[in-house]
Design a protein around this motif. Structure first.
Motif, PDB file in Angstrom:
ATOM      1  N   VAL A   1       4.245  15.303 -12.588  1.00 61.42           N
ATOM      2  CA  VAL A   1       3.742  15.231 -13.964  1.00 61.42           C
ATOM      3  C   VAL A   1       4.505  14.177 -14.753  1.00 61.42           C
ATOM      4  N   ALA A   2       5.849  14.189 -14.596  1.00 63.08           N
ATOM      5  CA  ALA A   2       6.665  13.205 -15.301  1.00 63.08           C
ATOM      6  C   ALA A   2       6.303  11.791 -14.885  1.00 63.08           C
ATOM      7  N   PHE A   3       6.082  11.640 -13.586  1.00 63.13           N
ATOM      8  CA  PHE A   3       5.731  10.309 -13.065  1.00 63.13           C
ATOM      9  C   PHE A   3       4.398   9.840 -13.635  1.00 63.13           C
ATOM     10  N   ALA A   4       3.414  10.757 -13.669  1.00 62.42           N
ATOM     11  CA  ALA A   4       2.101  10.395 -14.190  1.00 62.42           C
ATOM     12  C   ALA A   4       2.185  10.001 -15.661  1.00 62.42           C
ATOM     13  N   LEU A   5       2.964  10.768 -16.435  1.00 69.16           N
ATOM     14  CA  LEU A   5       3.118  10.429 -17.853  1.00 69.16           C
ATOM     15  C   LEU A   5       3.805   9.090 -18.022  1.00 69.16           C
ATOM     16  N   LEU A   6       4.817   8.866 -17.181  1.00 68.73           N
ATOM     17  CA  LEU A   6       5.553   7.609 -17.267  1.00 68.73           C
ATOM     18  C   LEU A   6       4.649   6.427 -16.949  1.00 68.73           C
ATOM     19  N   CYS A   7       3.809   6.598 -15.908  1.00 69.64           N
ATOM     20  CA  CYS A   7       2.895   5.518 -15.535  1.00 69.64           C
ATOM     21  C   CYS A   7       1.878   5.260 -16.631  1.00 69.64           C
ATOM     22  N   ALA A   8       1.460   6.353 -17.301  1.00 73.69           N
ATOM     23  CA  ALA A   8       0.467   6.187 -18.357  1.00 73.69           C
ATOM     24  C   ALA A   8       1.034   5.469 -19.564  1.00 73.69           C
ATOM     25  N   GLN A   9       2.335   5.595 -19.794  1.00 71.67           N
ATOM     26  CA  GLN A   9       2.945   5.059 -20.999  1.00 71.67           C
ATOM     27  C   GLN A   9       3.675   3.748 -20.767  1.00 71.67           C
ATOM     28  N   SER A  10       3.839   3.350 -19.520  1.00 67.10           N
ATOM     29  CA  SER A  10       4.675   2.190 -19.229  1.00 67.10           C
ATOM     30  C   SER A  10       3.870   1.103 -18.540  1.00 67.10           C
ATOM     31  N   ALA A  11       4.423  -0.071 -18.544  1.00 66.10           N
ATOM     32  CA  ALA A  11       3.745  -1.228 -17.942  1.00 66.10           C
ATOM     33  C   ALA A  11       4.440  -1.642 -16.655  1.00 66.10           C
ATOM     34  N   PHE A  12       4.823  -0.650 -15.835  1.00 66.37           N
ATOM     35  CA  PHE A  12       5.479  -0.962 -14.578  1.00 66.37           C
ATOM     36  C   PHE A  12       4.528  -1.713 -13.655  1.00 66.37           C
ATOM     37  N   ALA A  13       5.087  -2.647 -12.863  1.00 69.04           N
ATOM     38  CA  ALA A  13       4.280  -3.328 -11.856  1.00 69.04           C
ATOM     39  C   ALA A  13       3.856  -2.320 -10.794  1.00 69.04           C
ATOM     40  N   GLU A  14       2.653  -2.479 -10.295  1.00 67.17           N
ATOM     41  CA  GLU A  14       2.125  -1.552  -9.306  1.00 67.17           C
ATOM     42  C   GLU A  14       2.853  -1.714  -7.979  1.00 67.17           C
ATOM     43  N   THR A  15       3.056  -0.595  -7.281  1.00 65.15           N
ATOM     44  CA  THR A  15       3.691  -0.631  -5.966  1.00 65.15           C
ATOM     45  C   THR A  15       2.882  -1.504  -5.015  1.00 65.15           C
ATOM     46  N   THR A  16       3.590  -2.292  -4.240  1.00 65.60           N
ATOM     47  CA  THR A  16       2.920  -3.113  -3.232  1.00 65.60           C
ATOM     48  C   THR A  16       3.395  -2.712  -1.844  1.00 65.60           C
ATOM     49  N   PHE A  17       2.551  -2.981  -0.859  1.00 64.62           N
ATOM     50  CA  PHE A  17       2.853  -2.686   0.536  1.00 64.62           C
ATOM     51  C   PHE A  17       2.599  -3.938   1.365  1.00 64.62           C
ATOM     52  N   SER A  18       3.515  -4.210   2.274  1.00 65.73           N
ATOM     53  CA  SER A  18       3.405  -5.376   3.143  1.00 65.73           C
ATOM     54  C   SER A  18       3.128  -4.902   4.570  1.00 65.73           C
ATOM     55  N   ILE A  19       2.041  -5.403   5.148  1.00 70.21           N
ATOM     56  CA  ILE A  19       1.616  -4.983   6.486  1.00 70.21           C
ATOM     57  C   ILE A  19       1.850  -6.139   7.459  1.00 70.21           C
ATOM     58  N   THR A  20       2.615  -5.889   8.487  1.00 73.81           N
ATOM     59  CA  THR A  20       2.822  -6.863   9.561  1.00 73.81           C
ATOM     60  C   THR A  20       2.532  -6.168  10.885  1.00 73.81           C
ATOM     61  N   GLY A  21       2.309  -6.943  11.925  1.00 71.24           N
ATOM     62  CA  GLY A  21       2.029  -6.283  13.192  1.00 71.24           C
ATOM     63  C   GLY A  21       1.901  -7.233  14.360  1.00 71.24           C
ATOM     64  N   HIS A  22       1.404  -6.696  15.451  1.00 67.55           N
ATOM     65  CA  HIS A  22       1.292  -7.425  16.714  1.00 67.55           C
ATOM     66  C   HIS A  22      -0.025  -7.069  17.392  1.00 67.55           C
ATOM     67  N   GLY A  23      -0.582  -8.036  18.113  1.00 63.55           N
ATOM     68  CA  GLY A  23      -1.701  -7.786  18.988  1.00 63.55           C
ATOM     69  C   GLY A  23      -3.061  -7.928  18.337  1.00 63.55           C
ATOM     70  N   PHE A  24      -4.069  -7.985  19.197  1.00 64.48           N
ATOM     71  CA  PHE A  24      -5.460  -8.091  18.763  1.00 64.48           C
ATOM     72  C   PHE A  24      -6.321  -7.436  19.839  1.00 64.48           C
ATOM     73  N   GLY A  25      -6.867  -6.266  19.509  1.00 64.63           N
ATOM     74  CA  GLY A  25      -7.687  -5.546  20.476  1.00 64.63           C
ATOM     75  C   GLY A  25      -7.246  -4.105  20.615  1.00 64.63           C
ATOM     76  N   HIS A  26      -7.872  -3.398  21.551  1.00 62.74           N
ATOM     77  CA  HIS A  26      -7.584  -1.968  21.699  1.00 62.74           C
ATOM     78  C   HIS A  26      -6.288  -1.687  22.438  1.00 62.74           C
ATOM     79  N   GLY A  27      -5.756  -2.637  23.200  1.00 59.93           N
ATOM     80  CA  GLY A  27      -4.449  -2.464  23.834  1.00 59.93           C
ATOM     81  C   GLY A  27      -4.470  -1.852  25.221  1.00 59.93           C
ATOM     82  N   ILE A  28      -5.658  -1.565  25.777  1.00 60.15           N
ATOM     83  CA  ILE A  28      -5.737  -0.881  27.068  1.00 60.15           C
ATOM     84  C   ILE A  28      -6.074  -1.875  28.167  1.00 60.15           C
ATOM     85  N   GLY A  29      -5.328  -1.835  29.251  1.00 59.73           N
ATOM     86  CA  GLY A  29      -5.629  -2.674  30.402  1.00 59.73           C
ATOM     87  C   GLY A  29      -5.008  -4.047  30.320  1.00 59.73           C
ATOM     88  N   MET A  30      -5.797  -5.071  30.630  1.00 61.22           N
ATOM     89  CA  MET A  30      -5.266  -6.431  30.761  1.00 61.22           C
ATOM     90  C   MET A  30      -5.302  -7.191  29.444  1.00 61.22           C
TER      91      MET A  30
END
Length: 752
Positions: A22-51
């Motif tokens: 509740v406190a967090f929601a009120l704080l977000c409603a009243q403040s101009a904090f930058a929105e949380t961001t997520f960085s996605i990195t990874g490996h491969g292309f395909g289903h990963g099974i076999g060759m």
């Protein structure tokens, strides 16, 4: 390159309490904090099974035969035969849906361009073939539900009353089996191209649910089919052994995919394997084979009728583009599929240098609201996506590192996504459809180059804007380099590597960038020859007087000369101690290198059967009144350490090199001014990247722990998990050839 830091230390708390929510929601409603961001990195292309196709290319580049490649990816299998003779009437026929989703349409237009266009049909009387001249188009359609054919002027030539299908092919007596190339004028194949040419015949079949629709399927002999699949799946310019492996895998997959209960066996797309016919008809040029496709013919011809077998059973040989370094167990990707030995995940030892753009990918950065929007658009149920996403946390990974389960954490709520359907939707939403091997705000990054020499340069670039001196050591015969880190520390200089007879161009360029005017070469002529020295003197800023060689008759005397140099540089500022390690068990010396660099301390090498005279003189030259031993009594016995004539303290003694490095890491944080916040992982086997990495880690003030190529040993895992709250990032020293991406996954698991 050094990948950018992609994260700060993630929250370790579970779902927040209602009051906090509740406190967090009120704080977000009243403040101009930058929105949380997520960085996605990874490996491969395909289903990963076999060759892995790029992995097969890498293996072929390193001398593997096609049969050994196939046995590697499909464990426990052999290469066998379907038993037919290529070109004979006994050859297996494949039935291919030539539209991407096998959709019915109102008409199909065919043409033969060399021989006659022959037509047969369901219920055809004896010798009742229709024969149409070459170069003229004929359209098959339904008239009142009956299949009929009209010429290019719109004149109906025949109605096939009662027939459910017609079969069309070019009859060309100069071609094997008299079957030439049938042109389909409408868009067909995986790319919706018009005027595609098909070997074999085209069967046009009624759609029973309508009076207008008709399907088209290509009935083609197996070897012709494989010739058309291989270049769509693996470029014809790839090594021939990888193309042979692809041919056998394509043939095996097709054979197992035959369906007696269906009107077709396979799609023309990646839903089965990609097939776009033989070529296209081009105005002014005629029949033109797809560019470069003939390059696969030798590979297909060399493997006639060959398939992958497990015992006597032909294997459905799944394959895909890029594994990222390790394939995956089928049960972790398609849980409903039966686990078989040949669907077990295996390392992909050479894919990293095979040229795939998807071996590693990202980062893709999303705000929390973008993550929510992307997941909903990809089909994740709104009931499982928090309104405000505060964290995305992986909770289970497969053998390779592919994500099997994750949590979406919100304000007062948490939902788990799992299973192949939801994971594929997450892949499509956040990974641009590449692979489920991904990280969210990864804790690890790499310092890497194309080879060991460039990796050392990247370490220099990552830690020095300038330096007046550099230390140069041999990159392949590096015994003399074991004591170089203390010298580099005393000089405030990076360590870089050279070949015996030539100075790599990237090393010369880095020396120029640093503005160095002095180069200290560690080792004699046997490890750094005159040709490399001459090139070094030719580097701008170094000149003929800027190179100083420090060497002895062996590694122990070289260590003495380095000790003398360190003492000369430090004078009364030297710490009056030394680090003692085995001169034959290189791993302990490499683990101690960051300490030697940061403390400007000499490393003294000894043997298990005694301390060489040069090593005792090194202790004296340093003016050391005490020594600190790294390694257990088996490699540095107590009596050997005592023979140096000064106070001895053994600071790290483990059951093996991995345990010793982890113990030393803890000691350095407790007693030598190091911090866990940036921890380094180096190969405990090849060690070469850690030579330059000692100076790099020492300058960062972070300890080094060891990994194998495909595993994070228990002592290293414990070091990371027990200090996870103190670690901001983990840097892997070297590329996937030294430490595979699967180790990166094990590192990430320590923080998830």
């Amino acid at each position: 390159m050094i990948r950018p830091i992609r994260s700060i230390r993630r929250s370790m708390a579970p779902v927040v309490s209602l009051a906090i929510a509740v406190a967090f929601a009120l704080l977000c409603a009243q403040s101009a904090f930058a929105e949380t961001t997520f960085s996605i990195t990874g490996h491969g292309f395909g289903h990963g099974i076999g060759m892995s196709q790029y992995g097969a290319r890498g293996m072929a580049d390193h001398g593997w035969s096609y049969s050994s490649i196939l046995r590697h990816y499909y464990q426990g299998t052999t290469v066998g035969s379907l038993g037919y003779t290529a070109g004979s009437s006994s050859e297996t026929i494949m039935r291919v849906a030539i539209q991407k989703i096998d959709a019915a349409q109102a008409y199909w237009t065919a043409r033969a361009n060399v021989g006659e266009l022959w037509v047969s049909w369901d219920g055809m009387p004896a010798n009742g073939y229709l024969k149409f001249p070459a170069g003229t188009s004929y359209t098959f359609f339904r008239s009142g539900g009956t299949i009929a054919v009209r010429d290019q002027n719109g004149v109906t030539q025949k109605s096939f009353t009662g027939a459910d299908w017609v079969q069309v092919w070019e009859r060309n007596t100069s071609e094997p089996r008299y079957a030439g190339l049938t042109q389909i004028l409408q868009a067909s194949g995986p790319f919706d191209w018009p005027n595609v040419l098909y070997r074999g015949s085209i069967v046009i079949e009624k759609q029973t649910s309508t009076t207008t629709g008709m399907y088209a399927r290509n009935h083609v002999y197996m070897e012709d089919y494989v010739r058309c699949v291989v270049p769509r799946e693996s470029p014809a310019l790839w090594p021939v052994e990888s193309l042979k492996a692809q041919a056998v895998a394509a043939r095996s997959y097709a054979y197992v995919s035959r369906k007696d209960s269906s009107s077709y066996d396979v799609y023309c797309t990646t839903s089965s394997q990609v097939y776009n016919g033989w070529g296209t008809w081009v105005s002014g040029s005629g029949n033109v084979r797809h560019l470069g496709d003939s390059g696969v013919d030798p590979a297909v011809n060399a493997t006639p009728a060959q398939v992958v077998k497990y015992g006597s059973t032909v294997v459905q040989t799944f394959f895909f583009s890029t594994s990222g370094g390790h394939t995956e167990d089928i049960s972790n990707v398609w849980p409903s599929s039966a686990q078989q030995p040949y669907y077990t995940g295996v390392p992909d030892p050479y894919e990293h240098d095979a040229g795939s753009a998807y071996h590693s990918w990202g980062p893709f950065v999303y705000t929390a609201s973008q993550v929510r929007t992307q997941l909903l658009s990809a089909g994740i149920s709104a009931s499982k996506v928090p309104v405000i996403i505060t964290d995305v946390r992986v909770t289970k990974r497969g053998e390779s590192g592919r994500v099997m389960e994750l949590q979406l954490i919100g304000v007062g709520e948490s939902y788990t996504l799992s299973g192949s359907t939801e994971m594929n939707r997450v892949r499509n939403a956040l990974c641009k459809s590449r692979d489920t091997w991904f990280y969210v705000d990864a804790m690890s990054d790499r310092v890497e180059g194309d080879d060991r020499y460039e990796t050392a340069v990247e370490m220099s670039r990552g830690s020095f804007s300038s330096a007046s001196s550099v230390v140069i050591a041999n990159g392949s015969s590096y015994a003399d380099a074991l004591t170089a880190s203390g010298l580099a520390g005393a000089l405030n200089a990076p360590v870089m590597l050279t070949k015996k007879d030539s100075l790599p161009a990237e090393v010369a360029a880095e020396i120029v960038r640093l503005g160095a005017t002095k180069a200290y070469v560690v080792g004699g002529l046997a490890v750094v020859g005159d040709a490399a020295i001459s090139q070094l003197r030719g580097v701008s800023g170094i000149g003929s007087n800027g190179v100083e060689r420090i060497s002895g008759v062996d590694r122990y005397e070289t260590g003495l000369r380095i000790a003398e140099k360190i003492k000369a540089l430090k004078g009364s500022g030297y710490s009056n101690t030394a680090i003692v390690v085995s001169g034959t068990n290189f791993a302990d010396a490499v683990a101690a290198a960051p300490w030697a660099y940061r403390a400007d301390t000499g490393i003294v090498l000894v043997r298990s059967d005694g301390a060489p005279a040069a090593s005792k003189l090194a202790v004296q030259a340093l003016g050391a009144t005490s020594v600190q031993v790294v390694g257990g009594p088996a490699v540095v016995p107590d009596a050997v350490a005592a023979s140096l004539g000064v106070t001895v303290k053994r600071v790290a003694s483990g059951s093996d090199r991995y345990d010793t490095a982890a113990i030393l890491a803890s000691y350095l944080v407790q007693a030598a001014g190091f911090e866990w916040d940036t921890t380094h992982v180096a190969s405990g086997i090849s060690l070469v990247d850690a030579l330059a990495g000692g100076a790099y880690a020492g300058r960062n003030g972070g300890p080094v722990i060891f990994a194998t190529q495909y595993a994070l040993p228990s002592p290293s895992t414990t070091a990371l998990t027990s200090h996870r709250l103190l670690i901001d990032r983990v840097q892997i020293l070297g590329g996937p050839g030294a430490i595979n991406n699967v180790v990166e996954a094990r590192i990430e698991e320590c923080f998830e």
